[in-house]
Design an enzyme around this catalytic site. Sequence first.
Site, short mmCIF file in Angstrom:
data_model
loop_
_atom_site.label_atom_id
_atom_site.label_comp_id
_atom_site.label_asym_id
_atom_site.label_seq_id
_atom_site.Cartn_x
_atom_site.Cartn_y
_atom_site.Cartn_z
CG ASP A 25 -2.01 1.07 1.11
OD1 ASP A 25 -2.20 1.62 0.02
OD2 ASP A 25 -2.66 1.35 2.14
CG ASN B 19 0.39 4.04 4.15
OD1 ASN B 19 -0.19 4.51 5.12
ND2 ASN B 19 -0.22 3.27 3.26
CG ASP C 142 -1.74 1.09 6.52
OD1 ASP C 142 -2.04 0.00 7.07
OD2 ASP C 142 -2.54 1.72 5.82
#
EC number: 2.7.1.95
Length: 267
Positions: free
Chosen positions: A185, A190, A203
């Site tokens: 992701d 992040n 994350d």
Amino acid sequence: MLENLKFPEKIKALVAGKNYTCDDMGKSQAKVLMFNDYVLKIEKIAKKNDELVKMMRWLEGKLPVPKVIAYEKDEAAGLQFLLMSRVTGKMSCDDYYMSRPKELCKLLAQALKLLWSVDISDCPRCITLDDELKEARFRVENNLIDVSDAELTTFGPDGFENPMALLEWLENNRPEREPVFSHGDFCLPNILIEDGKLSGLIDLGDTGVNDKWLDIALCYRSLKHNADGTWGKKIYQDFNPELFFEALGVEPDWDKINYYILLDELF
């Protein structure tokens, strides 16, 4: 107040008396408490959370990621509690970096190459396209897809009729994979930056061996939508997200980029 929340005793002892704020960034249903030095993530017990903790521990010393301080479960409440160190730095979608596209794309490229440098020979998690499509099918068949959150061209007159049509297309048009260590992701919120360099990756629930083009695709989409105002309130008119490919030193494979953006529509 923290004292009014029911935590496992080990977690409670570690955070007692500390001030915190709640962080509602992102799409996760988890409750996230931000302390000065810790982050506490509370969510429903799931096998995927055990895999996350295993990956975080495996990544210690390999990448700048949060350290697992404690991981406890309350079986009766159906909740798990992950206490980890807090990584410092600004999200790479911060106005400072969005206003400096060349600098930002250079830093993102460096971060991605650092991920690719991780030796995957003993990585405890390998995510195959079969795995992802199987999960996507479960989500489609159980009506878990929010089509209102999709790209404007994914569904409708110029796109797919419905999530099942998209799923079937994905199943029939699988790309060749280039396995690397993947964040899973790799989006701007992040990736944290401090003092002009990568300070942390957060994350990490989808980390593992995966196709290199997955992270490229999601990063490109994140750059594009943070620049055009889709995500966030500001439009950066002079921001060209394709600077990312130049910084990365790769020619964009648009077939793979579009495939992984479409796959992510089902999650």
